[in-house]
Every structure is written in C-alpha cells, then in structure tokens.
Design a protein around this motif. Structure first.
Motif, PDB file in Angstrom:
ATOM      1  N   VAL A  57       1.402  17.051   1.533  1.00  0.00           N
ATOM      2  CA  VAL A  57       2.206  16.104   0.750  1.00  0.00           C
ATOM      3  C   VAL A  57       1.483  14.765   0.656  1.00  0.00           C
ATOM      4  N   LEU A  58       0.983  14.280   1.773  1.00  0.00           N
ATOM      5  CA  LEU A  58       0.316  12.977   1.767  1.00  0.00           C
ATOM      6  C   LEU A  58      -0.959  13.000   0.947  1.00  0.00           C
ATOM      7  N   GLN A  59      -1.622  14.127   0.926  1.00  0.00           N
ATOM      8  CA  GLN A  59      -2.811  14.212   0.078  1.00  0.00           C
ATOM      9  C   GLN A  59      -2.443  14.127  -1.397  1.00  0.00           C
ATOM     10  N   LEU A  60      -1.308  14.684  -1.771  1.00  0.00           N
ATOM     11  CA  LEU A  60      -0.846  14.522  -3.153  1.00  0.00           C
ATOM     12  C   LEU A  60      -0.502  13.070  -3.457  1.00  0.00           C
ATOM     13  N   LEU A  61       0.049  12.375  -2.485  1.00  0.00           N
ATOM     14  CA  LEU A  61       0.497  10.993  -2.674  1.00  0.00           C
ATOM     15  C   LEU A  61      -0.604   9.945  -2.474  1.00  0.00           C
ATOM     16  N   GLN A  62      -1.759  10.350  -2.052  1.00  0.00           N
ATOM     17  CA  GLN A  62      -2.750   9.386  -1.583  1.00  0.00           C
ATOM     18  C   GLN A  62      -3.169   8.335  -2.604  1.00  0.00           C
ATOM     19  N   ASP A  63      -3.073   8.598  -3.868  1.00  0.00           N
ATOM     20  CA  ASP A  63      -3.506   7.630  -4.875  1.00  0.00           C
ATOM     21  C   ASP A  63      -2.400   6.675  -5.305  1.00  0.00           C
ATOM     22  N   LYS A  64      -1.219   6.834  -4.761  1.00  0.00           N
ATOM     23  CA  LYS A  64      -0.061   6.033  -5.170  1.00  0.00           C
ATOM     24  C   LYS A  64       0.361   5.088  -4.049  1.00  0.00           C
ATOM     25  N   LEU A  65      -0.092   3.841  -4.129  1.00  0.00           N
ATOM     26  CA  LEU A  65       0.393   2.834  -3.176  1.00  0.00           C
ATOM     27  C   LEU A  65       1.821   2.499  -3.573  1.00  0.00           C
ATOM     28  N   HIS A  66       2.748   2.903  -2.767  1.00  0.00           N
ATOM     29  CA  HIS A  66       4.167   2.732  -3.096  1.00  0.00           C
ATOM     30  C   HIS A  66       4.916   2.468  -1.796  1.00  0.00           C
ATOM     31  N   PRO A  67       5.835   1.518  -1.797  1.00  0.00           N
ATOM     32  CA  PRO A  67       6.552   1.208  -0.550  1.00  0.00           C
ATOM     33  C   PRO A  67       7.294   2.405   0.043  1.00  0.00           C
ATOM     34  N   ASP A  68       7.727   3.335  -0.791  1.00  0.00           N
ATOM     35  CA  ASP A  68       8.475   4.489  -0.283  1.00  0.00           C
ATOM     36  C   ASP A  68       7.617   5.447   0.543  1.00  0.00           C
ATOM     37  N   THR A  69       6.302   5.334   0.430  1.00  0.00           N
ATOM     38  CA  THR A  69       5.433   6.246   1.189  1.00  0.00           C
ATOM     39  C   THR A  69       5.104   5.729   2.578  1.00  0.00           C
ATOM     40  N   ARG A  70       5.354   4.469   2.839  1.00  0.00           N
ATOM     41  CA  ARG A  70       4.913   3.851   4.099  1.00  0.00           C
ATOM     42  C   ARG A  70       5.459   4.562   5.341  1.00  0.00           C
ATOM     43  N   ARG A  71       6.723   4.919   5.336  1.00  0.00           N
ATOM     44  CA  ARG A  71       7.316   5.577   6.510  1.00  0.00           C
ATOM     45  C   ARG A  71       6.611   6.907   6.791  1.00  0.00           C
ATOM     46  N   MET A  79       3.560   7.788   5.821  1.00  0.00           N
ATOM     47  CA  MET A  79       2.180   7.511   6.219  1.00  0.00           C
ATOM     48  C   MET A  79       2.139   7.131   7.701  1.00  0.00           C
ATOM     49  N   HIS A  80       3.053   6.298   8.096  1.00  0.00           N
ATOM     50  CA  HIS A  80       3.100   5.877   9.496  1.00  0.00           C
ATOM     51  C   HIS A  80       3.420   7.061  10.407  1.00  0.00           C
ATOM     52  N   HIS A  81       4.360   7.881  10.009  1.00  0.00           N
ATOM     53  CA  HIS A  81       4.742   9.052  10.797  1.00  0.00           C
ATOM     54  C   HIS A  81       3.558   9.990  11.007  1.00  0.00           C
ATOM     55  N   PHE A  82       2.744  10.170   9.962  1.00  0.00           N
ATOM     56  CA  PHE A  82       1.645  11.127  10.056  1.00  0.00           C
ATOM     57  C   PHE A  82       0.590  10.693  11.077  1.00  0.00           C
ATOM     58  N   LEU A  83       0.541   9.432  11.398  1.00  0.00           N
ATOM     59  CA  LEU A  83      -0.436   8.973  12.390  1.00  0.00           C
ATOM     60  C   LEU A  83      -0.196   9.596  13.762  1.00  0.00           C
ATOM     61  N   SER A  84       0.995  10.153  13.990  1.00  0.00           N
ATOM     62  CA  SER A  84       1.275  10.816  15.263  1.00  0.00           C
ATOM     63  C   SER A  84       0.953  12.311  15.228  1.00  0.00           C
ATOM     64  N   ALA A  85       0.429  12.791  14.106  1.00  0.00           N
ATOM     65  CA  ALA A  85       0.047  14.203  14.005  1.00  0.00           C
ATOM     66  C   ALA A  85      -1.104  14.502  14.963  1.00  0.00           C
ATOM     67  N   PRO A  86      -1.130  15.704  15.510  1.00  0.00           N
ATOM     68  CA  PRO A  86      -2.275  16.073  16.355  1.00  0.00           C
ATOM     69  C   PRO A  86      -3.528  16.183  15.479  1.00  0.00           C
ATOM     70  N   ASN A  87      -4.672  16.142  16.109  1.00  0.00           N
ATOM     71  CA  ASN A  87      -5.901  16.358  15.349  1.00  0.00           C
ATOM     72  C   ASN A  87      -5.990  17.832  14.997  1.00  0.00           C
ATOM     73  N   LEU A 108      -1.002   1.879   4.701  1.00  0.00           N
ATOM     74  CA  LEU A 108      -0.295   0.910   5.527  1.00  0.00           C
ATOM     75  C   LEU A 108      -0.917  -0.481   5.419  1.00  0.00           C
ATOM     76  N   ASP A 109      -2.238  -0.520   5.265  1.00  0.00           N
ATOM     77  CA  ASP A 109      -2.937  -1.798   5.080  1.00  0.00           C
ATOM     78  C   ASP A 109      -2.998  -2.226   3.619  1.00  0.00           C
ATOM     79  N   ARG A 110      -2.472  -1.363   2.737  1.00  0.00           N
ATOM     80  CA  ARG A 110      -2.487  -1.615   1.290  1.00  0.00           C
ATOM     81  C   ARG A 110      -3.904  -1.871   0.765  1.00  0.00           C
ATOM     82  N   ASP A 111      -4.841  -1.046   1.232  1.00  0.00           N
ATOM     83  CA  ASP A 111      -6.241  -1.190   0.854  1.00  0.00           C
ATOM     84  C   ASP A 111      -6.884   0.193   0.753  1.00  0.00           C
ATOM     85  N   LEU A 112      -6.770   0.810  -0.426  1.00  0.00           N
ATOM     86  CA  LEU A 112      -7.325   2.150  -0.607  1.00  0.00           C
ATOM     87  C   LEU A 112      -8.845   2.154  -0.519  1.00  0.00           C
ATOM     88  N   GLY A 113      -9.472   1.012  -0.790  1.00  0.00           N
ATOM     89  CA  GLY A 113     -10.918   0.921  -0.733  1.00  0.00           C
ATOM     90  C   GLY A 113     -11.490   1.112   0.657  1.00  0.00           C
TER      91      GLY A 113
END
Length: 129
Positions: free
Chosen positions: A57-71, A73-81, A98-103
């Motif tokens: 899902v996040l890979q589909l959303l990756q090009d869309k900086l949108h406030p609704d995705t932040r939660r 994105m943050h949640h996925f940081l707890s995913a195992p490697n 989360l840093d609002r910097d796709l670059g």
C-alpha cells in the motif's frame, strides 16, 4: 482512442495488487494513483493484515505527499526488516513523507546507516508523544 481510467476500477486493481504483493505491477501502477485514491488506500492499509500488504500500500502511495498518509508512514517504521530490501526502502519512503522531503530518498539509497538513524529518530518521537 484513449481509454480513461475509472477510479473504482483502479481501486479494485490497487487492492488486488496489494493482496498479490505484485511488486513490479505496483511500480508500474504508481502513476495512476491520484489524490482521490489516498483516503481509500489509507483505509486499505488499516484493513490488511500483513506487513507485506502494508508495504505494498505504501509503495502505491509513495508519490503522494498527503497529510492522511502520515499515520500509516509512521506506523510502518515499526515493521520488522524483511528478507530483501523492500521493507527498508519502504521505510525510506516513510521517513521522506514524514519529513515532507521526497528528494531525500536518493540519500537513503546510498546511506543505509543514515536511514536507520532517521528511522530511530521517528520511532523515538512516537514514544515521546
């Protein structure tokens, strides 16, 4: 004659790609994700049951900086490697959102230690809140 995409059909296709974890198809479908797809894809993130599906899902959303995705994105940081670098790269996407910097993604491709440090910072922020 050009065929216009139908948002409902696109959403069904996105969901099928997520469940199949078809990484190549997800990559090719990313340009079809439009702002009106963000909310349903965030809802899909909440419904799916595996980290692989959340990653998709996040890979589909990756090009869309949108406030609704932040939660999400943050949640996925707890995913195992994962077994491959897919999860790590999706965490890089998440930090970029989360840093609002796709670059910054290019930086993380070449510096995985920086990525790990930035993931740790964002995870600590969650604990501090």
């Amino acid at each position: 004659m050009r065929v216009m995409s139908n948002p409902e059909n696109d959403l069904r296709s996105f969901e099928n790609l997520v469940h199949a974890r078809d990484w190549e198809a997800i990559e090719s479908w990313r340009p079809r994700v439009r702002p009106e797809h963000v909310a349903p894809l965030v809802a899909l993130y909440d419904r799916v049951g595996t980290w692989d599906e959340r990653c998709a899902v996040l890979q589909l959303l990756q090009d869309k900086l949108h406030p609704d995705t932040r939660r999400c994105m943050h949640h996925f940081l707890s995913a195992p490697n994962g077994e491959d670098e897919n999860f790590e790269l999706t965490k890089a996407i998440a930090v970029c959102h989360l840093d609002r910097d796709l670059g910054r993604f290019v930086t993380y491709l070449g510096d995985r230690e920086k990525l790990a440090a930035d993931v740790a910072v964002w995870r600590q922020r969650a604990l501090d809140q």
